[in-house]
Write an enzyme that holds these catalytic residues in place. Structure first.
Site, PDB file in Angstrom:
ATOM      1  N   LYS A  11       0.833  -1.080   0.144  1.00  0.00           N
ATOM      2  CA  LYS A  11      -0.040   0.027  -0.027  1.00  0.00           C
ATOM      3  C   LYS A  11       0.930   1.118  -0.115  1.00  0.00           C
ATOM      4  O   LYS A  11       2.082   1.252   0.454  1.00  0.00           O
ATOM      5  CB  LYS A  11      -0.888   0.009   1.049  1.00  0.00           C
ATOM      6  CG  LYS A  11      -0.391   0.043   2.740  1.00  0.00           C
ATOM      7  CD  LYS A  11       0.151   1.551   3.101  1.00  0.00           C
ATOM      8  CE  LYS A  11       0.848   1.556   4.350  1.00  0.00           C
ATOM      9  NZ  LYS A  11       1.709   2.649   4.607  1.00  0.00           N
ATOM     10  N   PRO A  99       9.430  -4.385  -0.705  1.00  0.00           N
ATOM     11  CA  PRO A  99      10.654  -4.008   0.029  1.00  0.00           C
ATOM     12  C   PRO A  99      10.389  -3.992   1.659  1.00  0.00           C
ATOM     13  O   PRO A  99       9.110  -3.548   1.970  1.00  0.00           O
ATOM     14  CB  PRO A  99      11.203  -2.609  -0.169  1.00  0.00           C
ATOM     15  CG  PRO A  99      10.408  -2.146  -1.419  1.00  0.00           C
ATOM     16  CD  PRO A  99       9.325  -3.174  -1.738  1.00  0.00           C
ATOM     17  N   VAL A 100      11.238  -4.132   2.526  1.00  0.00           N
ATOM     18  CA  VAL A 100      11.085  -4.452   4.081  1.00  0.00           C
ATOM     19  C   VAL A 100      11.362  -2.925   4.744  1.00  0.00           C
ATOM     20  O   VAL A 100      12.252  -2.358   4.214  1.00  0.00           O
ATOM     21  CB  VAL A 100      12.006  -5.645   4.599  1.00  0.00           C
ATOM     22  CG1 VAL A 100      11.891  -5.506   6.242  1.00  0.00           C
ATOM     23  CG2 VAL A 100      11.550  -6.804   3.926  1.00  0.00           C
ATOM     24  N   ALA A 102       9.897  -0.232   4.994  1.00  0.00           N
ATOM     25  CA  ALA A 102       9.543   0.726   3.716  1.00  0.00           C
ATOM     26  C   ALA A 102       8.525   1.633   3.729  1.00  0.00           C
ATOM     27  O   ALA A 102       8.665   2.590   2.965  1.00  0.00           O
ATOM     28  CB  ALA A 102       9.746  -0.015   2.367  1.00  0.00           C
ATOM     29  N   GLY A 103       7.649   1.439   4.618  1.00  0.00           N
ATOM     30  CA  GLY A 103       6.515   2.367   4.637  1.00  0.00           C
ATOM     31  C   GLY A 103       5.343   1.719   3.630  1.00  0.00           C
ATOM     32  O   GLY A 103       4.506   2.625   3.372  1.00  0.00           O
ATOM     33  N   LEU A 104       5.647   0.510   3.107  1.00  0.00           N
ATOM     34  CA  LEU A 104       4.559   0.030   2.365  1.00  0.00           C
ATOM     35  C   LEU A 104       3.808  -1.146   2.757  1.00  0.00           C
ATOM     36  O   LEU A 104       3.200  -1.967   2.170  1.00  0.00           O
ATOM     37  CB  LEU A 104       5.544  -0.688   1.048  1.00  0.00           C
ATOM     38  CG  LEU A 104       6.057   0.180   0.492  1.00  0.00           C
ATOM     39  CD1 LEU A 104       7.139  -0.273  -0.790  1.00  0.00           C
ATOM     40  CD2 LEU A 104       5.260   1.490  -0.446  1.00  0.00           C
ATOM     41  N   ALA A 105       3.950  -1.460   4.161  1.00  0.00           N
ATOM     42  CA  ALA A 105       3.080  -2.306   4.952  1.00  0.00           C
ATOM     43  C   ALA A 105       3.386  -3.782   4.251  1.00  0.00           C
ATOM     44  O   ALA A 105       2.366  -4.735   4.184  1.00  0.00           O
ATOM     45  CB  ALA A 105       1.418  -1.985   4.704  1.00  0.00           C
ATOM     46  N   GLY A 106       4.367  -4.135   3.947  1.00  0.00           N
ATOM     47  CA  GLY A 106       4.642  -5.404   3.346  1.00  0.00           C
ATOM     48  C   GLY A 106       4.498  -6.403   4.483  1.00  0.00           C
ATOM     49  O   GLY A 106       4.034  -7.748   4.080  1.00  0.00           O
ATOM     50  N   GLY A 107       4.978  -6.327   5.669  1.00  0.00           N
ATOM     51  CA  GLY A 107       4.818  -7.353   6.790  1.00  0.00           C
ATOM     52  C   GLY A 107       3.436  -7.457   6.955  1.00  0.00           C
ATOM     53  O   GLY A 107       2.972  -8.582   7.241  1.00  0.00           O
ATOM     54  N   ASP A 141      -2.205  -1.799  10.128  1.00  0.00           N
ATOM     55  CA  ASP A 141      -2.328  -1.680   8.818  1.00  0.00           C
ATOM     56  C   ASP A 141      -2.882  -3.242   8.252  1.00  0.00           C
ATOM     57  O   ASP A 141      -3.370  -3.150   6.938  1.00  0.00           O
ATOM     58  CB  ASP A 141      -0.966  -1.487   8.222  1.00  0.00           C
ATOM     59  CG  ASP A 141      -0.476  -0.091   8.142  1.00  0.00           C
ATOM     60  OD1 ASP A 141      -1.352   0.871   8.516  1.00  0.00           O
ATOM     61  OD2 ASP A 141       0.814   0.183   7.888  1.00  0.00           O
TER      62      ASP A 141
HETATM   63  O1  C5P Z   1       0.229  -1.070  14.566  1.00  0.00           O
HETATM   64  P1  C5P Z   1       1.554  -1.165  14.191  1.00  0.00           P
HETATM   65  O2  C5P Z   1       2.276  -2.458  14.870  1.00  0.00           O
HETATM   66  O3  C5P Z   1       2.000  -1.330  12.589  1.00  0.00           O
HETATM   67  O4  C5P Z   1       2.321  -0.024  14.728  1.00  0.00           O
HETATM   68  C1  C5P Z   1       3.931   0.203  14.920  1.00  0.00           C
HETATM   69  C2  C5P Z   1       4.248   1.399  15.675  1.00  0.00           C
HETATM   70  O5  C5P Z   1       3.734   2.339  14.891  1.00  0.00           O
HETATM   71  C3  C5P Z   1       3.408   1.253  16.845  1.00  0.00           C
HETATM   72  O6  C5P Z   1       4.243   0.604  17.872  1.00  0.00           O
HETATM   73  C4  C5P Z   1       3.350   2.974  17.270  1.00  0.00           C
HETATM   74  O7  C5P Z   1       4.695   3.139  17.713  1.00  0.00           O
HETATM   75  C5  C5P Z   1       3.354   3.421  15.684  1.00  0.00           C
HETATM   76  N1  C5P Z   1       1.914   3.911  15.743  1.00  0.00           N
HETATM   77  C6  C5P Z   1       1.088   4.844  16.399  1.00  0.00           C
HETATM   78  N2  C5P Z   1      -0.224   5.082  16.044  1.00  0.00           N
HETATM   79  C7  C5P Z   1      -0.760   4.200  15.020  1.00  0.00           C
HETATM   80  C8  C5P Z   1      -0.006   3.328  14.509  1.00  0.00           C
HETATM   81  C9  C5P Z   1       1.220   3.143  14.736  1.00  0.00           C
HETATM   82  O8  C5P Z   1       1.763   5.487  17.100  1.00  0.00           O
HETATM   83  N3  C5P Z   1      -1.791   4.684  14.886  1.00  0.00           N
END
Ligand code: C5P
Length: 316
Positions: A11, A99-100, A102-107, A141
């Site tokens: 994404k 890519p890992v 990356a801000g693309l939510a691959g995991g 995500d």
């Molecule tokens: O939900 P996820 O594990 O992807 O989030 C990773 C990190 O991003 C969280 O541990 C938090 O530090 C930050 N985050 C946040 N607020 C959100 C989503 C993510 O602070 N709404």
């Protein structure tokens, strides 16, 4: 042999606004998310023994509980032990293309595909909505990664309202392969710098969500107007990530100067994207950026907007 092969889409964030903090320590967000057709391939296969085996074609990625796909499988085993009891365990194979870090939510995409794949393999009959509820336990995500297309995401990012997916748009993605940004670091740094601007009462947070919902970005998407939509690209996390990574800030300038409708960082970065209305224009931009930046670590991908998150792989 029982086997399902799935494609899990990356994404990009067309919009990411941080509204305030939440009692659970996360941030209240309003985002517009869009799937693109850069996909990981996930295969789930029945095995005789009652265990979950995760394999990955990238040897540097962990396959234990640190991997969100492993966490997704364990969640399915815990919630639906009858699946494994009836059909046996599963071998899950990840072929990484996204890519890992990356801000693309691959995991998240891999976790979403694992939930969907085990749902099929174990004939659990869970609906997309039920899979999304499970996904929200794994990460903010993951629910979007299950549905895909285009959506407004609020709350932590797990509350979704689907929008029409804009057809026929392309995104040139650019990322230094040797660079990744920690998402917790990005949000924490943002809190330190901008926490004083956070809205903290529920009514004002709701009002801001509503404003974005009724605003120009969503209107442009509803009118299938890519060029108008691109005028409202926005990501609050750029304010902390770009100053900390000057190399990414410079890449953003080069991408934007190469043309297209608009350029933005996705999620917590460091991937940047430029939107275009044709594949030819996307290729021209990629070629120009490549000719200006000789760093062999720079990865470029030409992707198309996609209308699904997880789908069966037609090639298998
Ligand atoms: O939900 P996820 O594990 O992807 O989030 C990773 C990190 O991003 C969280 O541990 C938090 O530090 C930050 N985050 C946040 N607020 C959100 C989503 C993510 O602070 N709404």
């Amino acid at each position: 042999m029982r086997l399902y092969s799935l494609l899990a889409a990356a994404k990009i964030n067309l919009y990411l606004e941080i509204i305030g903090s939440r009692p659970d320590g996360f941030h209240e967000l309003v985002m517009v998310m869009q799937s693109v057709d850069l996909c990981d391939r996930i295969t789930v296969r029945s095995i005789g023994s009652e265990e979950i085996r995760l394999r990955c074609d990238q040897p540097d990625l962990p396959t234990d509980e640190r991997n969100l796909a492993q966490q997704a499988a364990q969640l399915m085993v815990q919630k639906y032990p009858e699946g494994m009891a009836r059909w046996g365990g599963a071998e899950i194979t990840l072929e990484k293309r996204i890519p890992v870090g990356a801000g693309l939510a691959g995991g998240s995409a891999d976790a979403a595909a694992t939930l969907s794949g085990l749902n099929l393999l174990w004939e659990l009959g869970l609906t997309q909505g039920e899979l999304q509820v499970l996904g929200a336990e794994l990460g903010s995500d993951v629910p979007f990664a299950i549905v895909g297309g285009c959506a407004i995401a609020t709350g932590r990012g797990e509350r979704l309202d689907s929008l029409v997916s804009l057809d026929g748009l392309y995104a040139v993605l650019a990322k230094y392969q040797n660079l990744s940004v920690s998402t917790p670091w990005a949000y924490q740094t943002y809190r330190e710098a901008f926490g004083n601007t956070y809205l903290n009462d529920a009514a004002r947070i709701e009002a801001r969500r509503h404003q974005v919902h009724a605003g120009e970005m969503v209107a442009a998407i509803s009118h299938h107007d890519g060029p108008a939509m691109a005028q409202f690209l926005h990501n609050d996390l750029e304010k902390v990530v770009l100053p900390a990574y000057p190399q990414v800030a410079e890449l953003k300038q080069r991408m934007a100067a190469a043309g297209g409708l608009g350029t933005l960082m996705s999620g917590s970065g460091p991937t940047l994207f430029t939107l275009t209305t044709s594949q030819a224009e996307a290729e021209t931009i990629a070629t120009q950026v490549r000719s200006q930046i000789t760093d062999p670590n720079l990865g470029l991908w030409i992707t198309r907007f996609a209308s699904t998150g997880i789908r069966l792989n037609p090639e298998r």
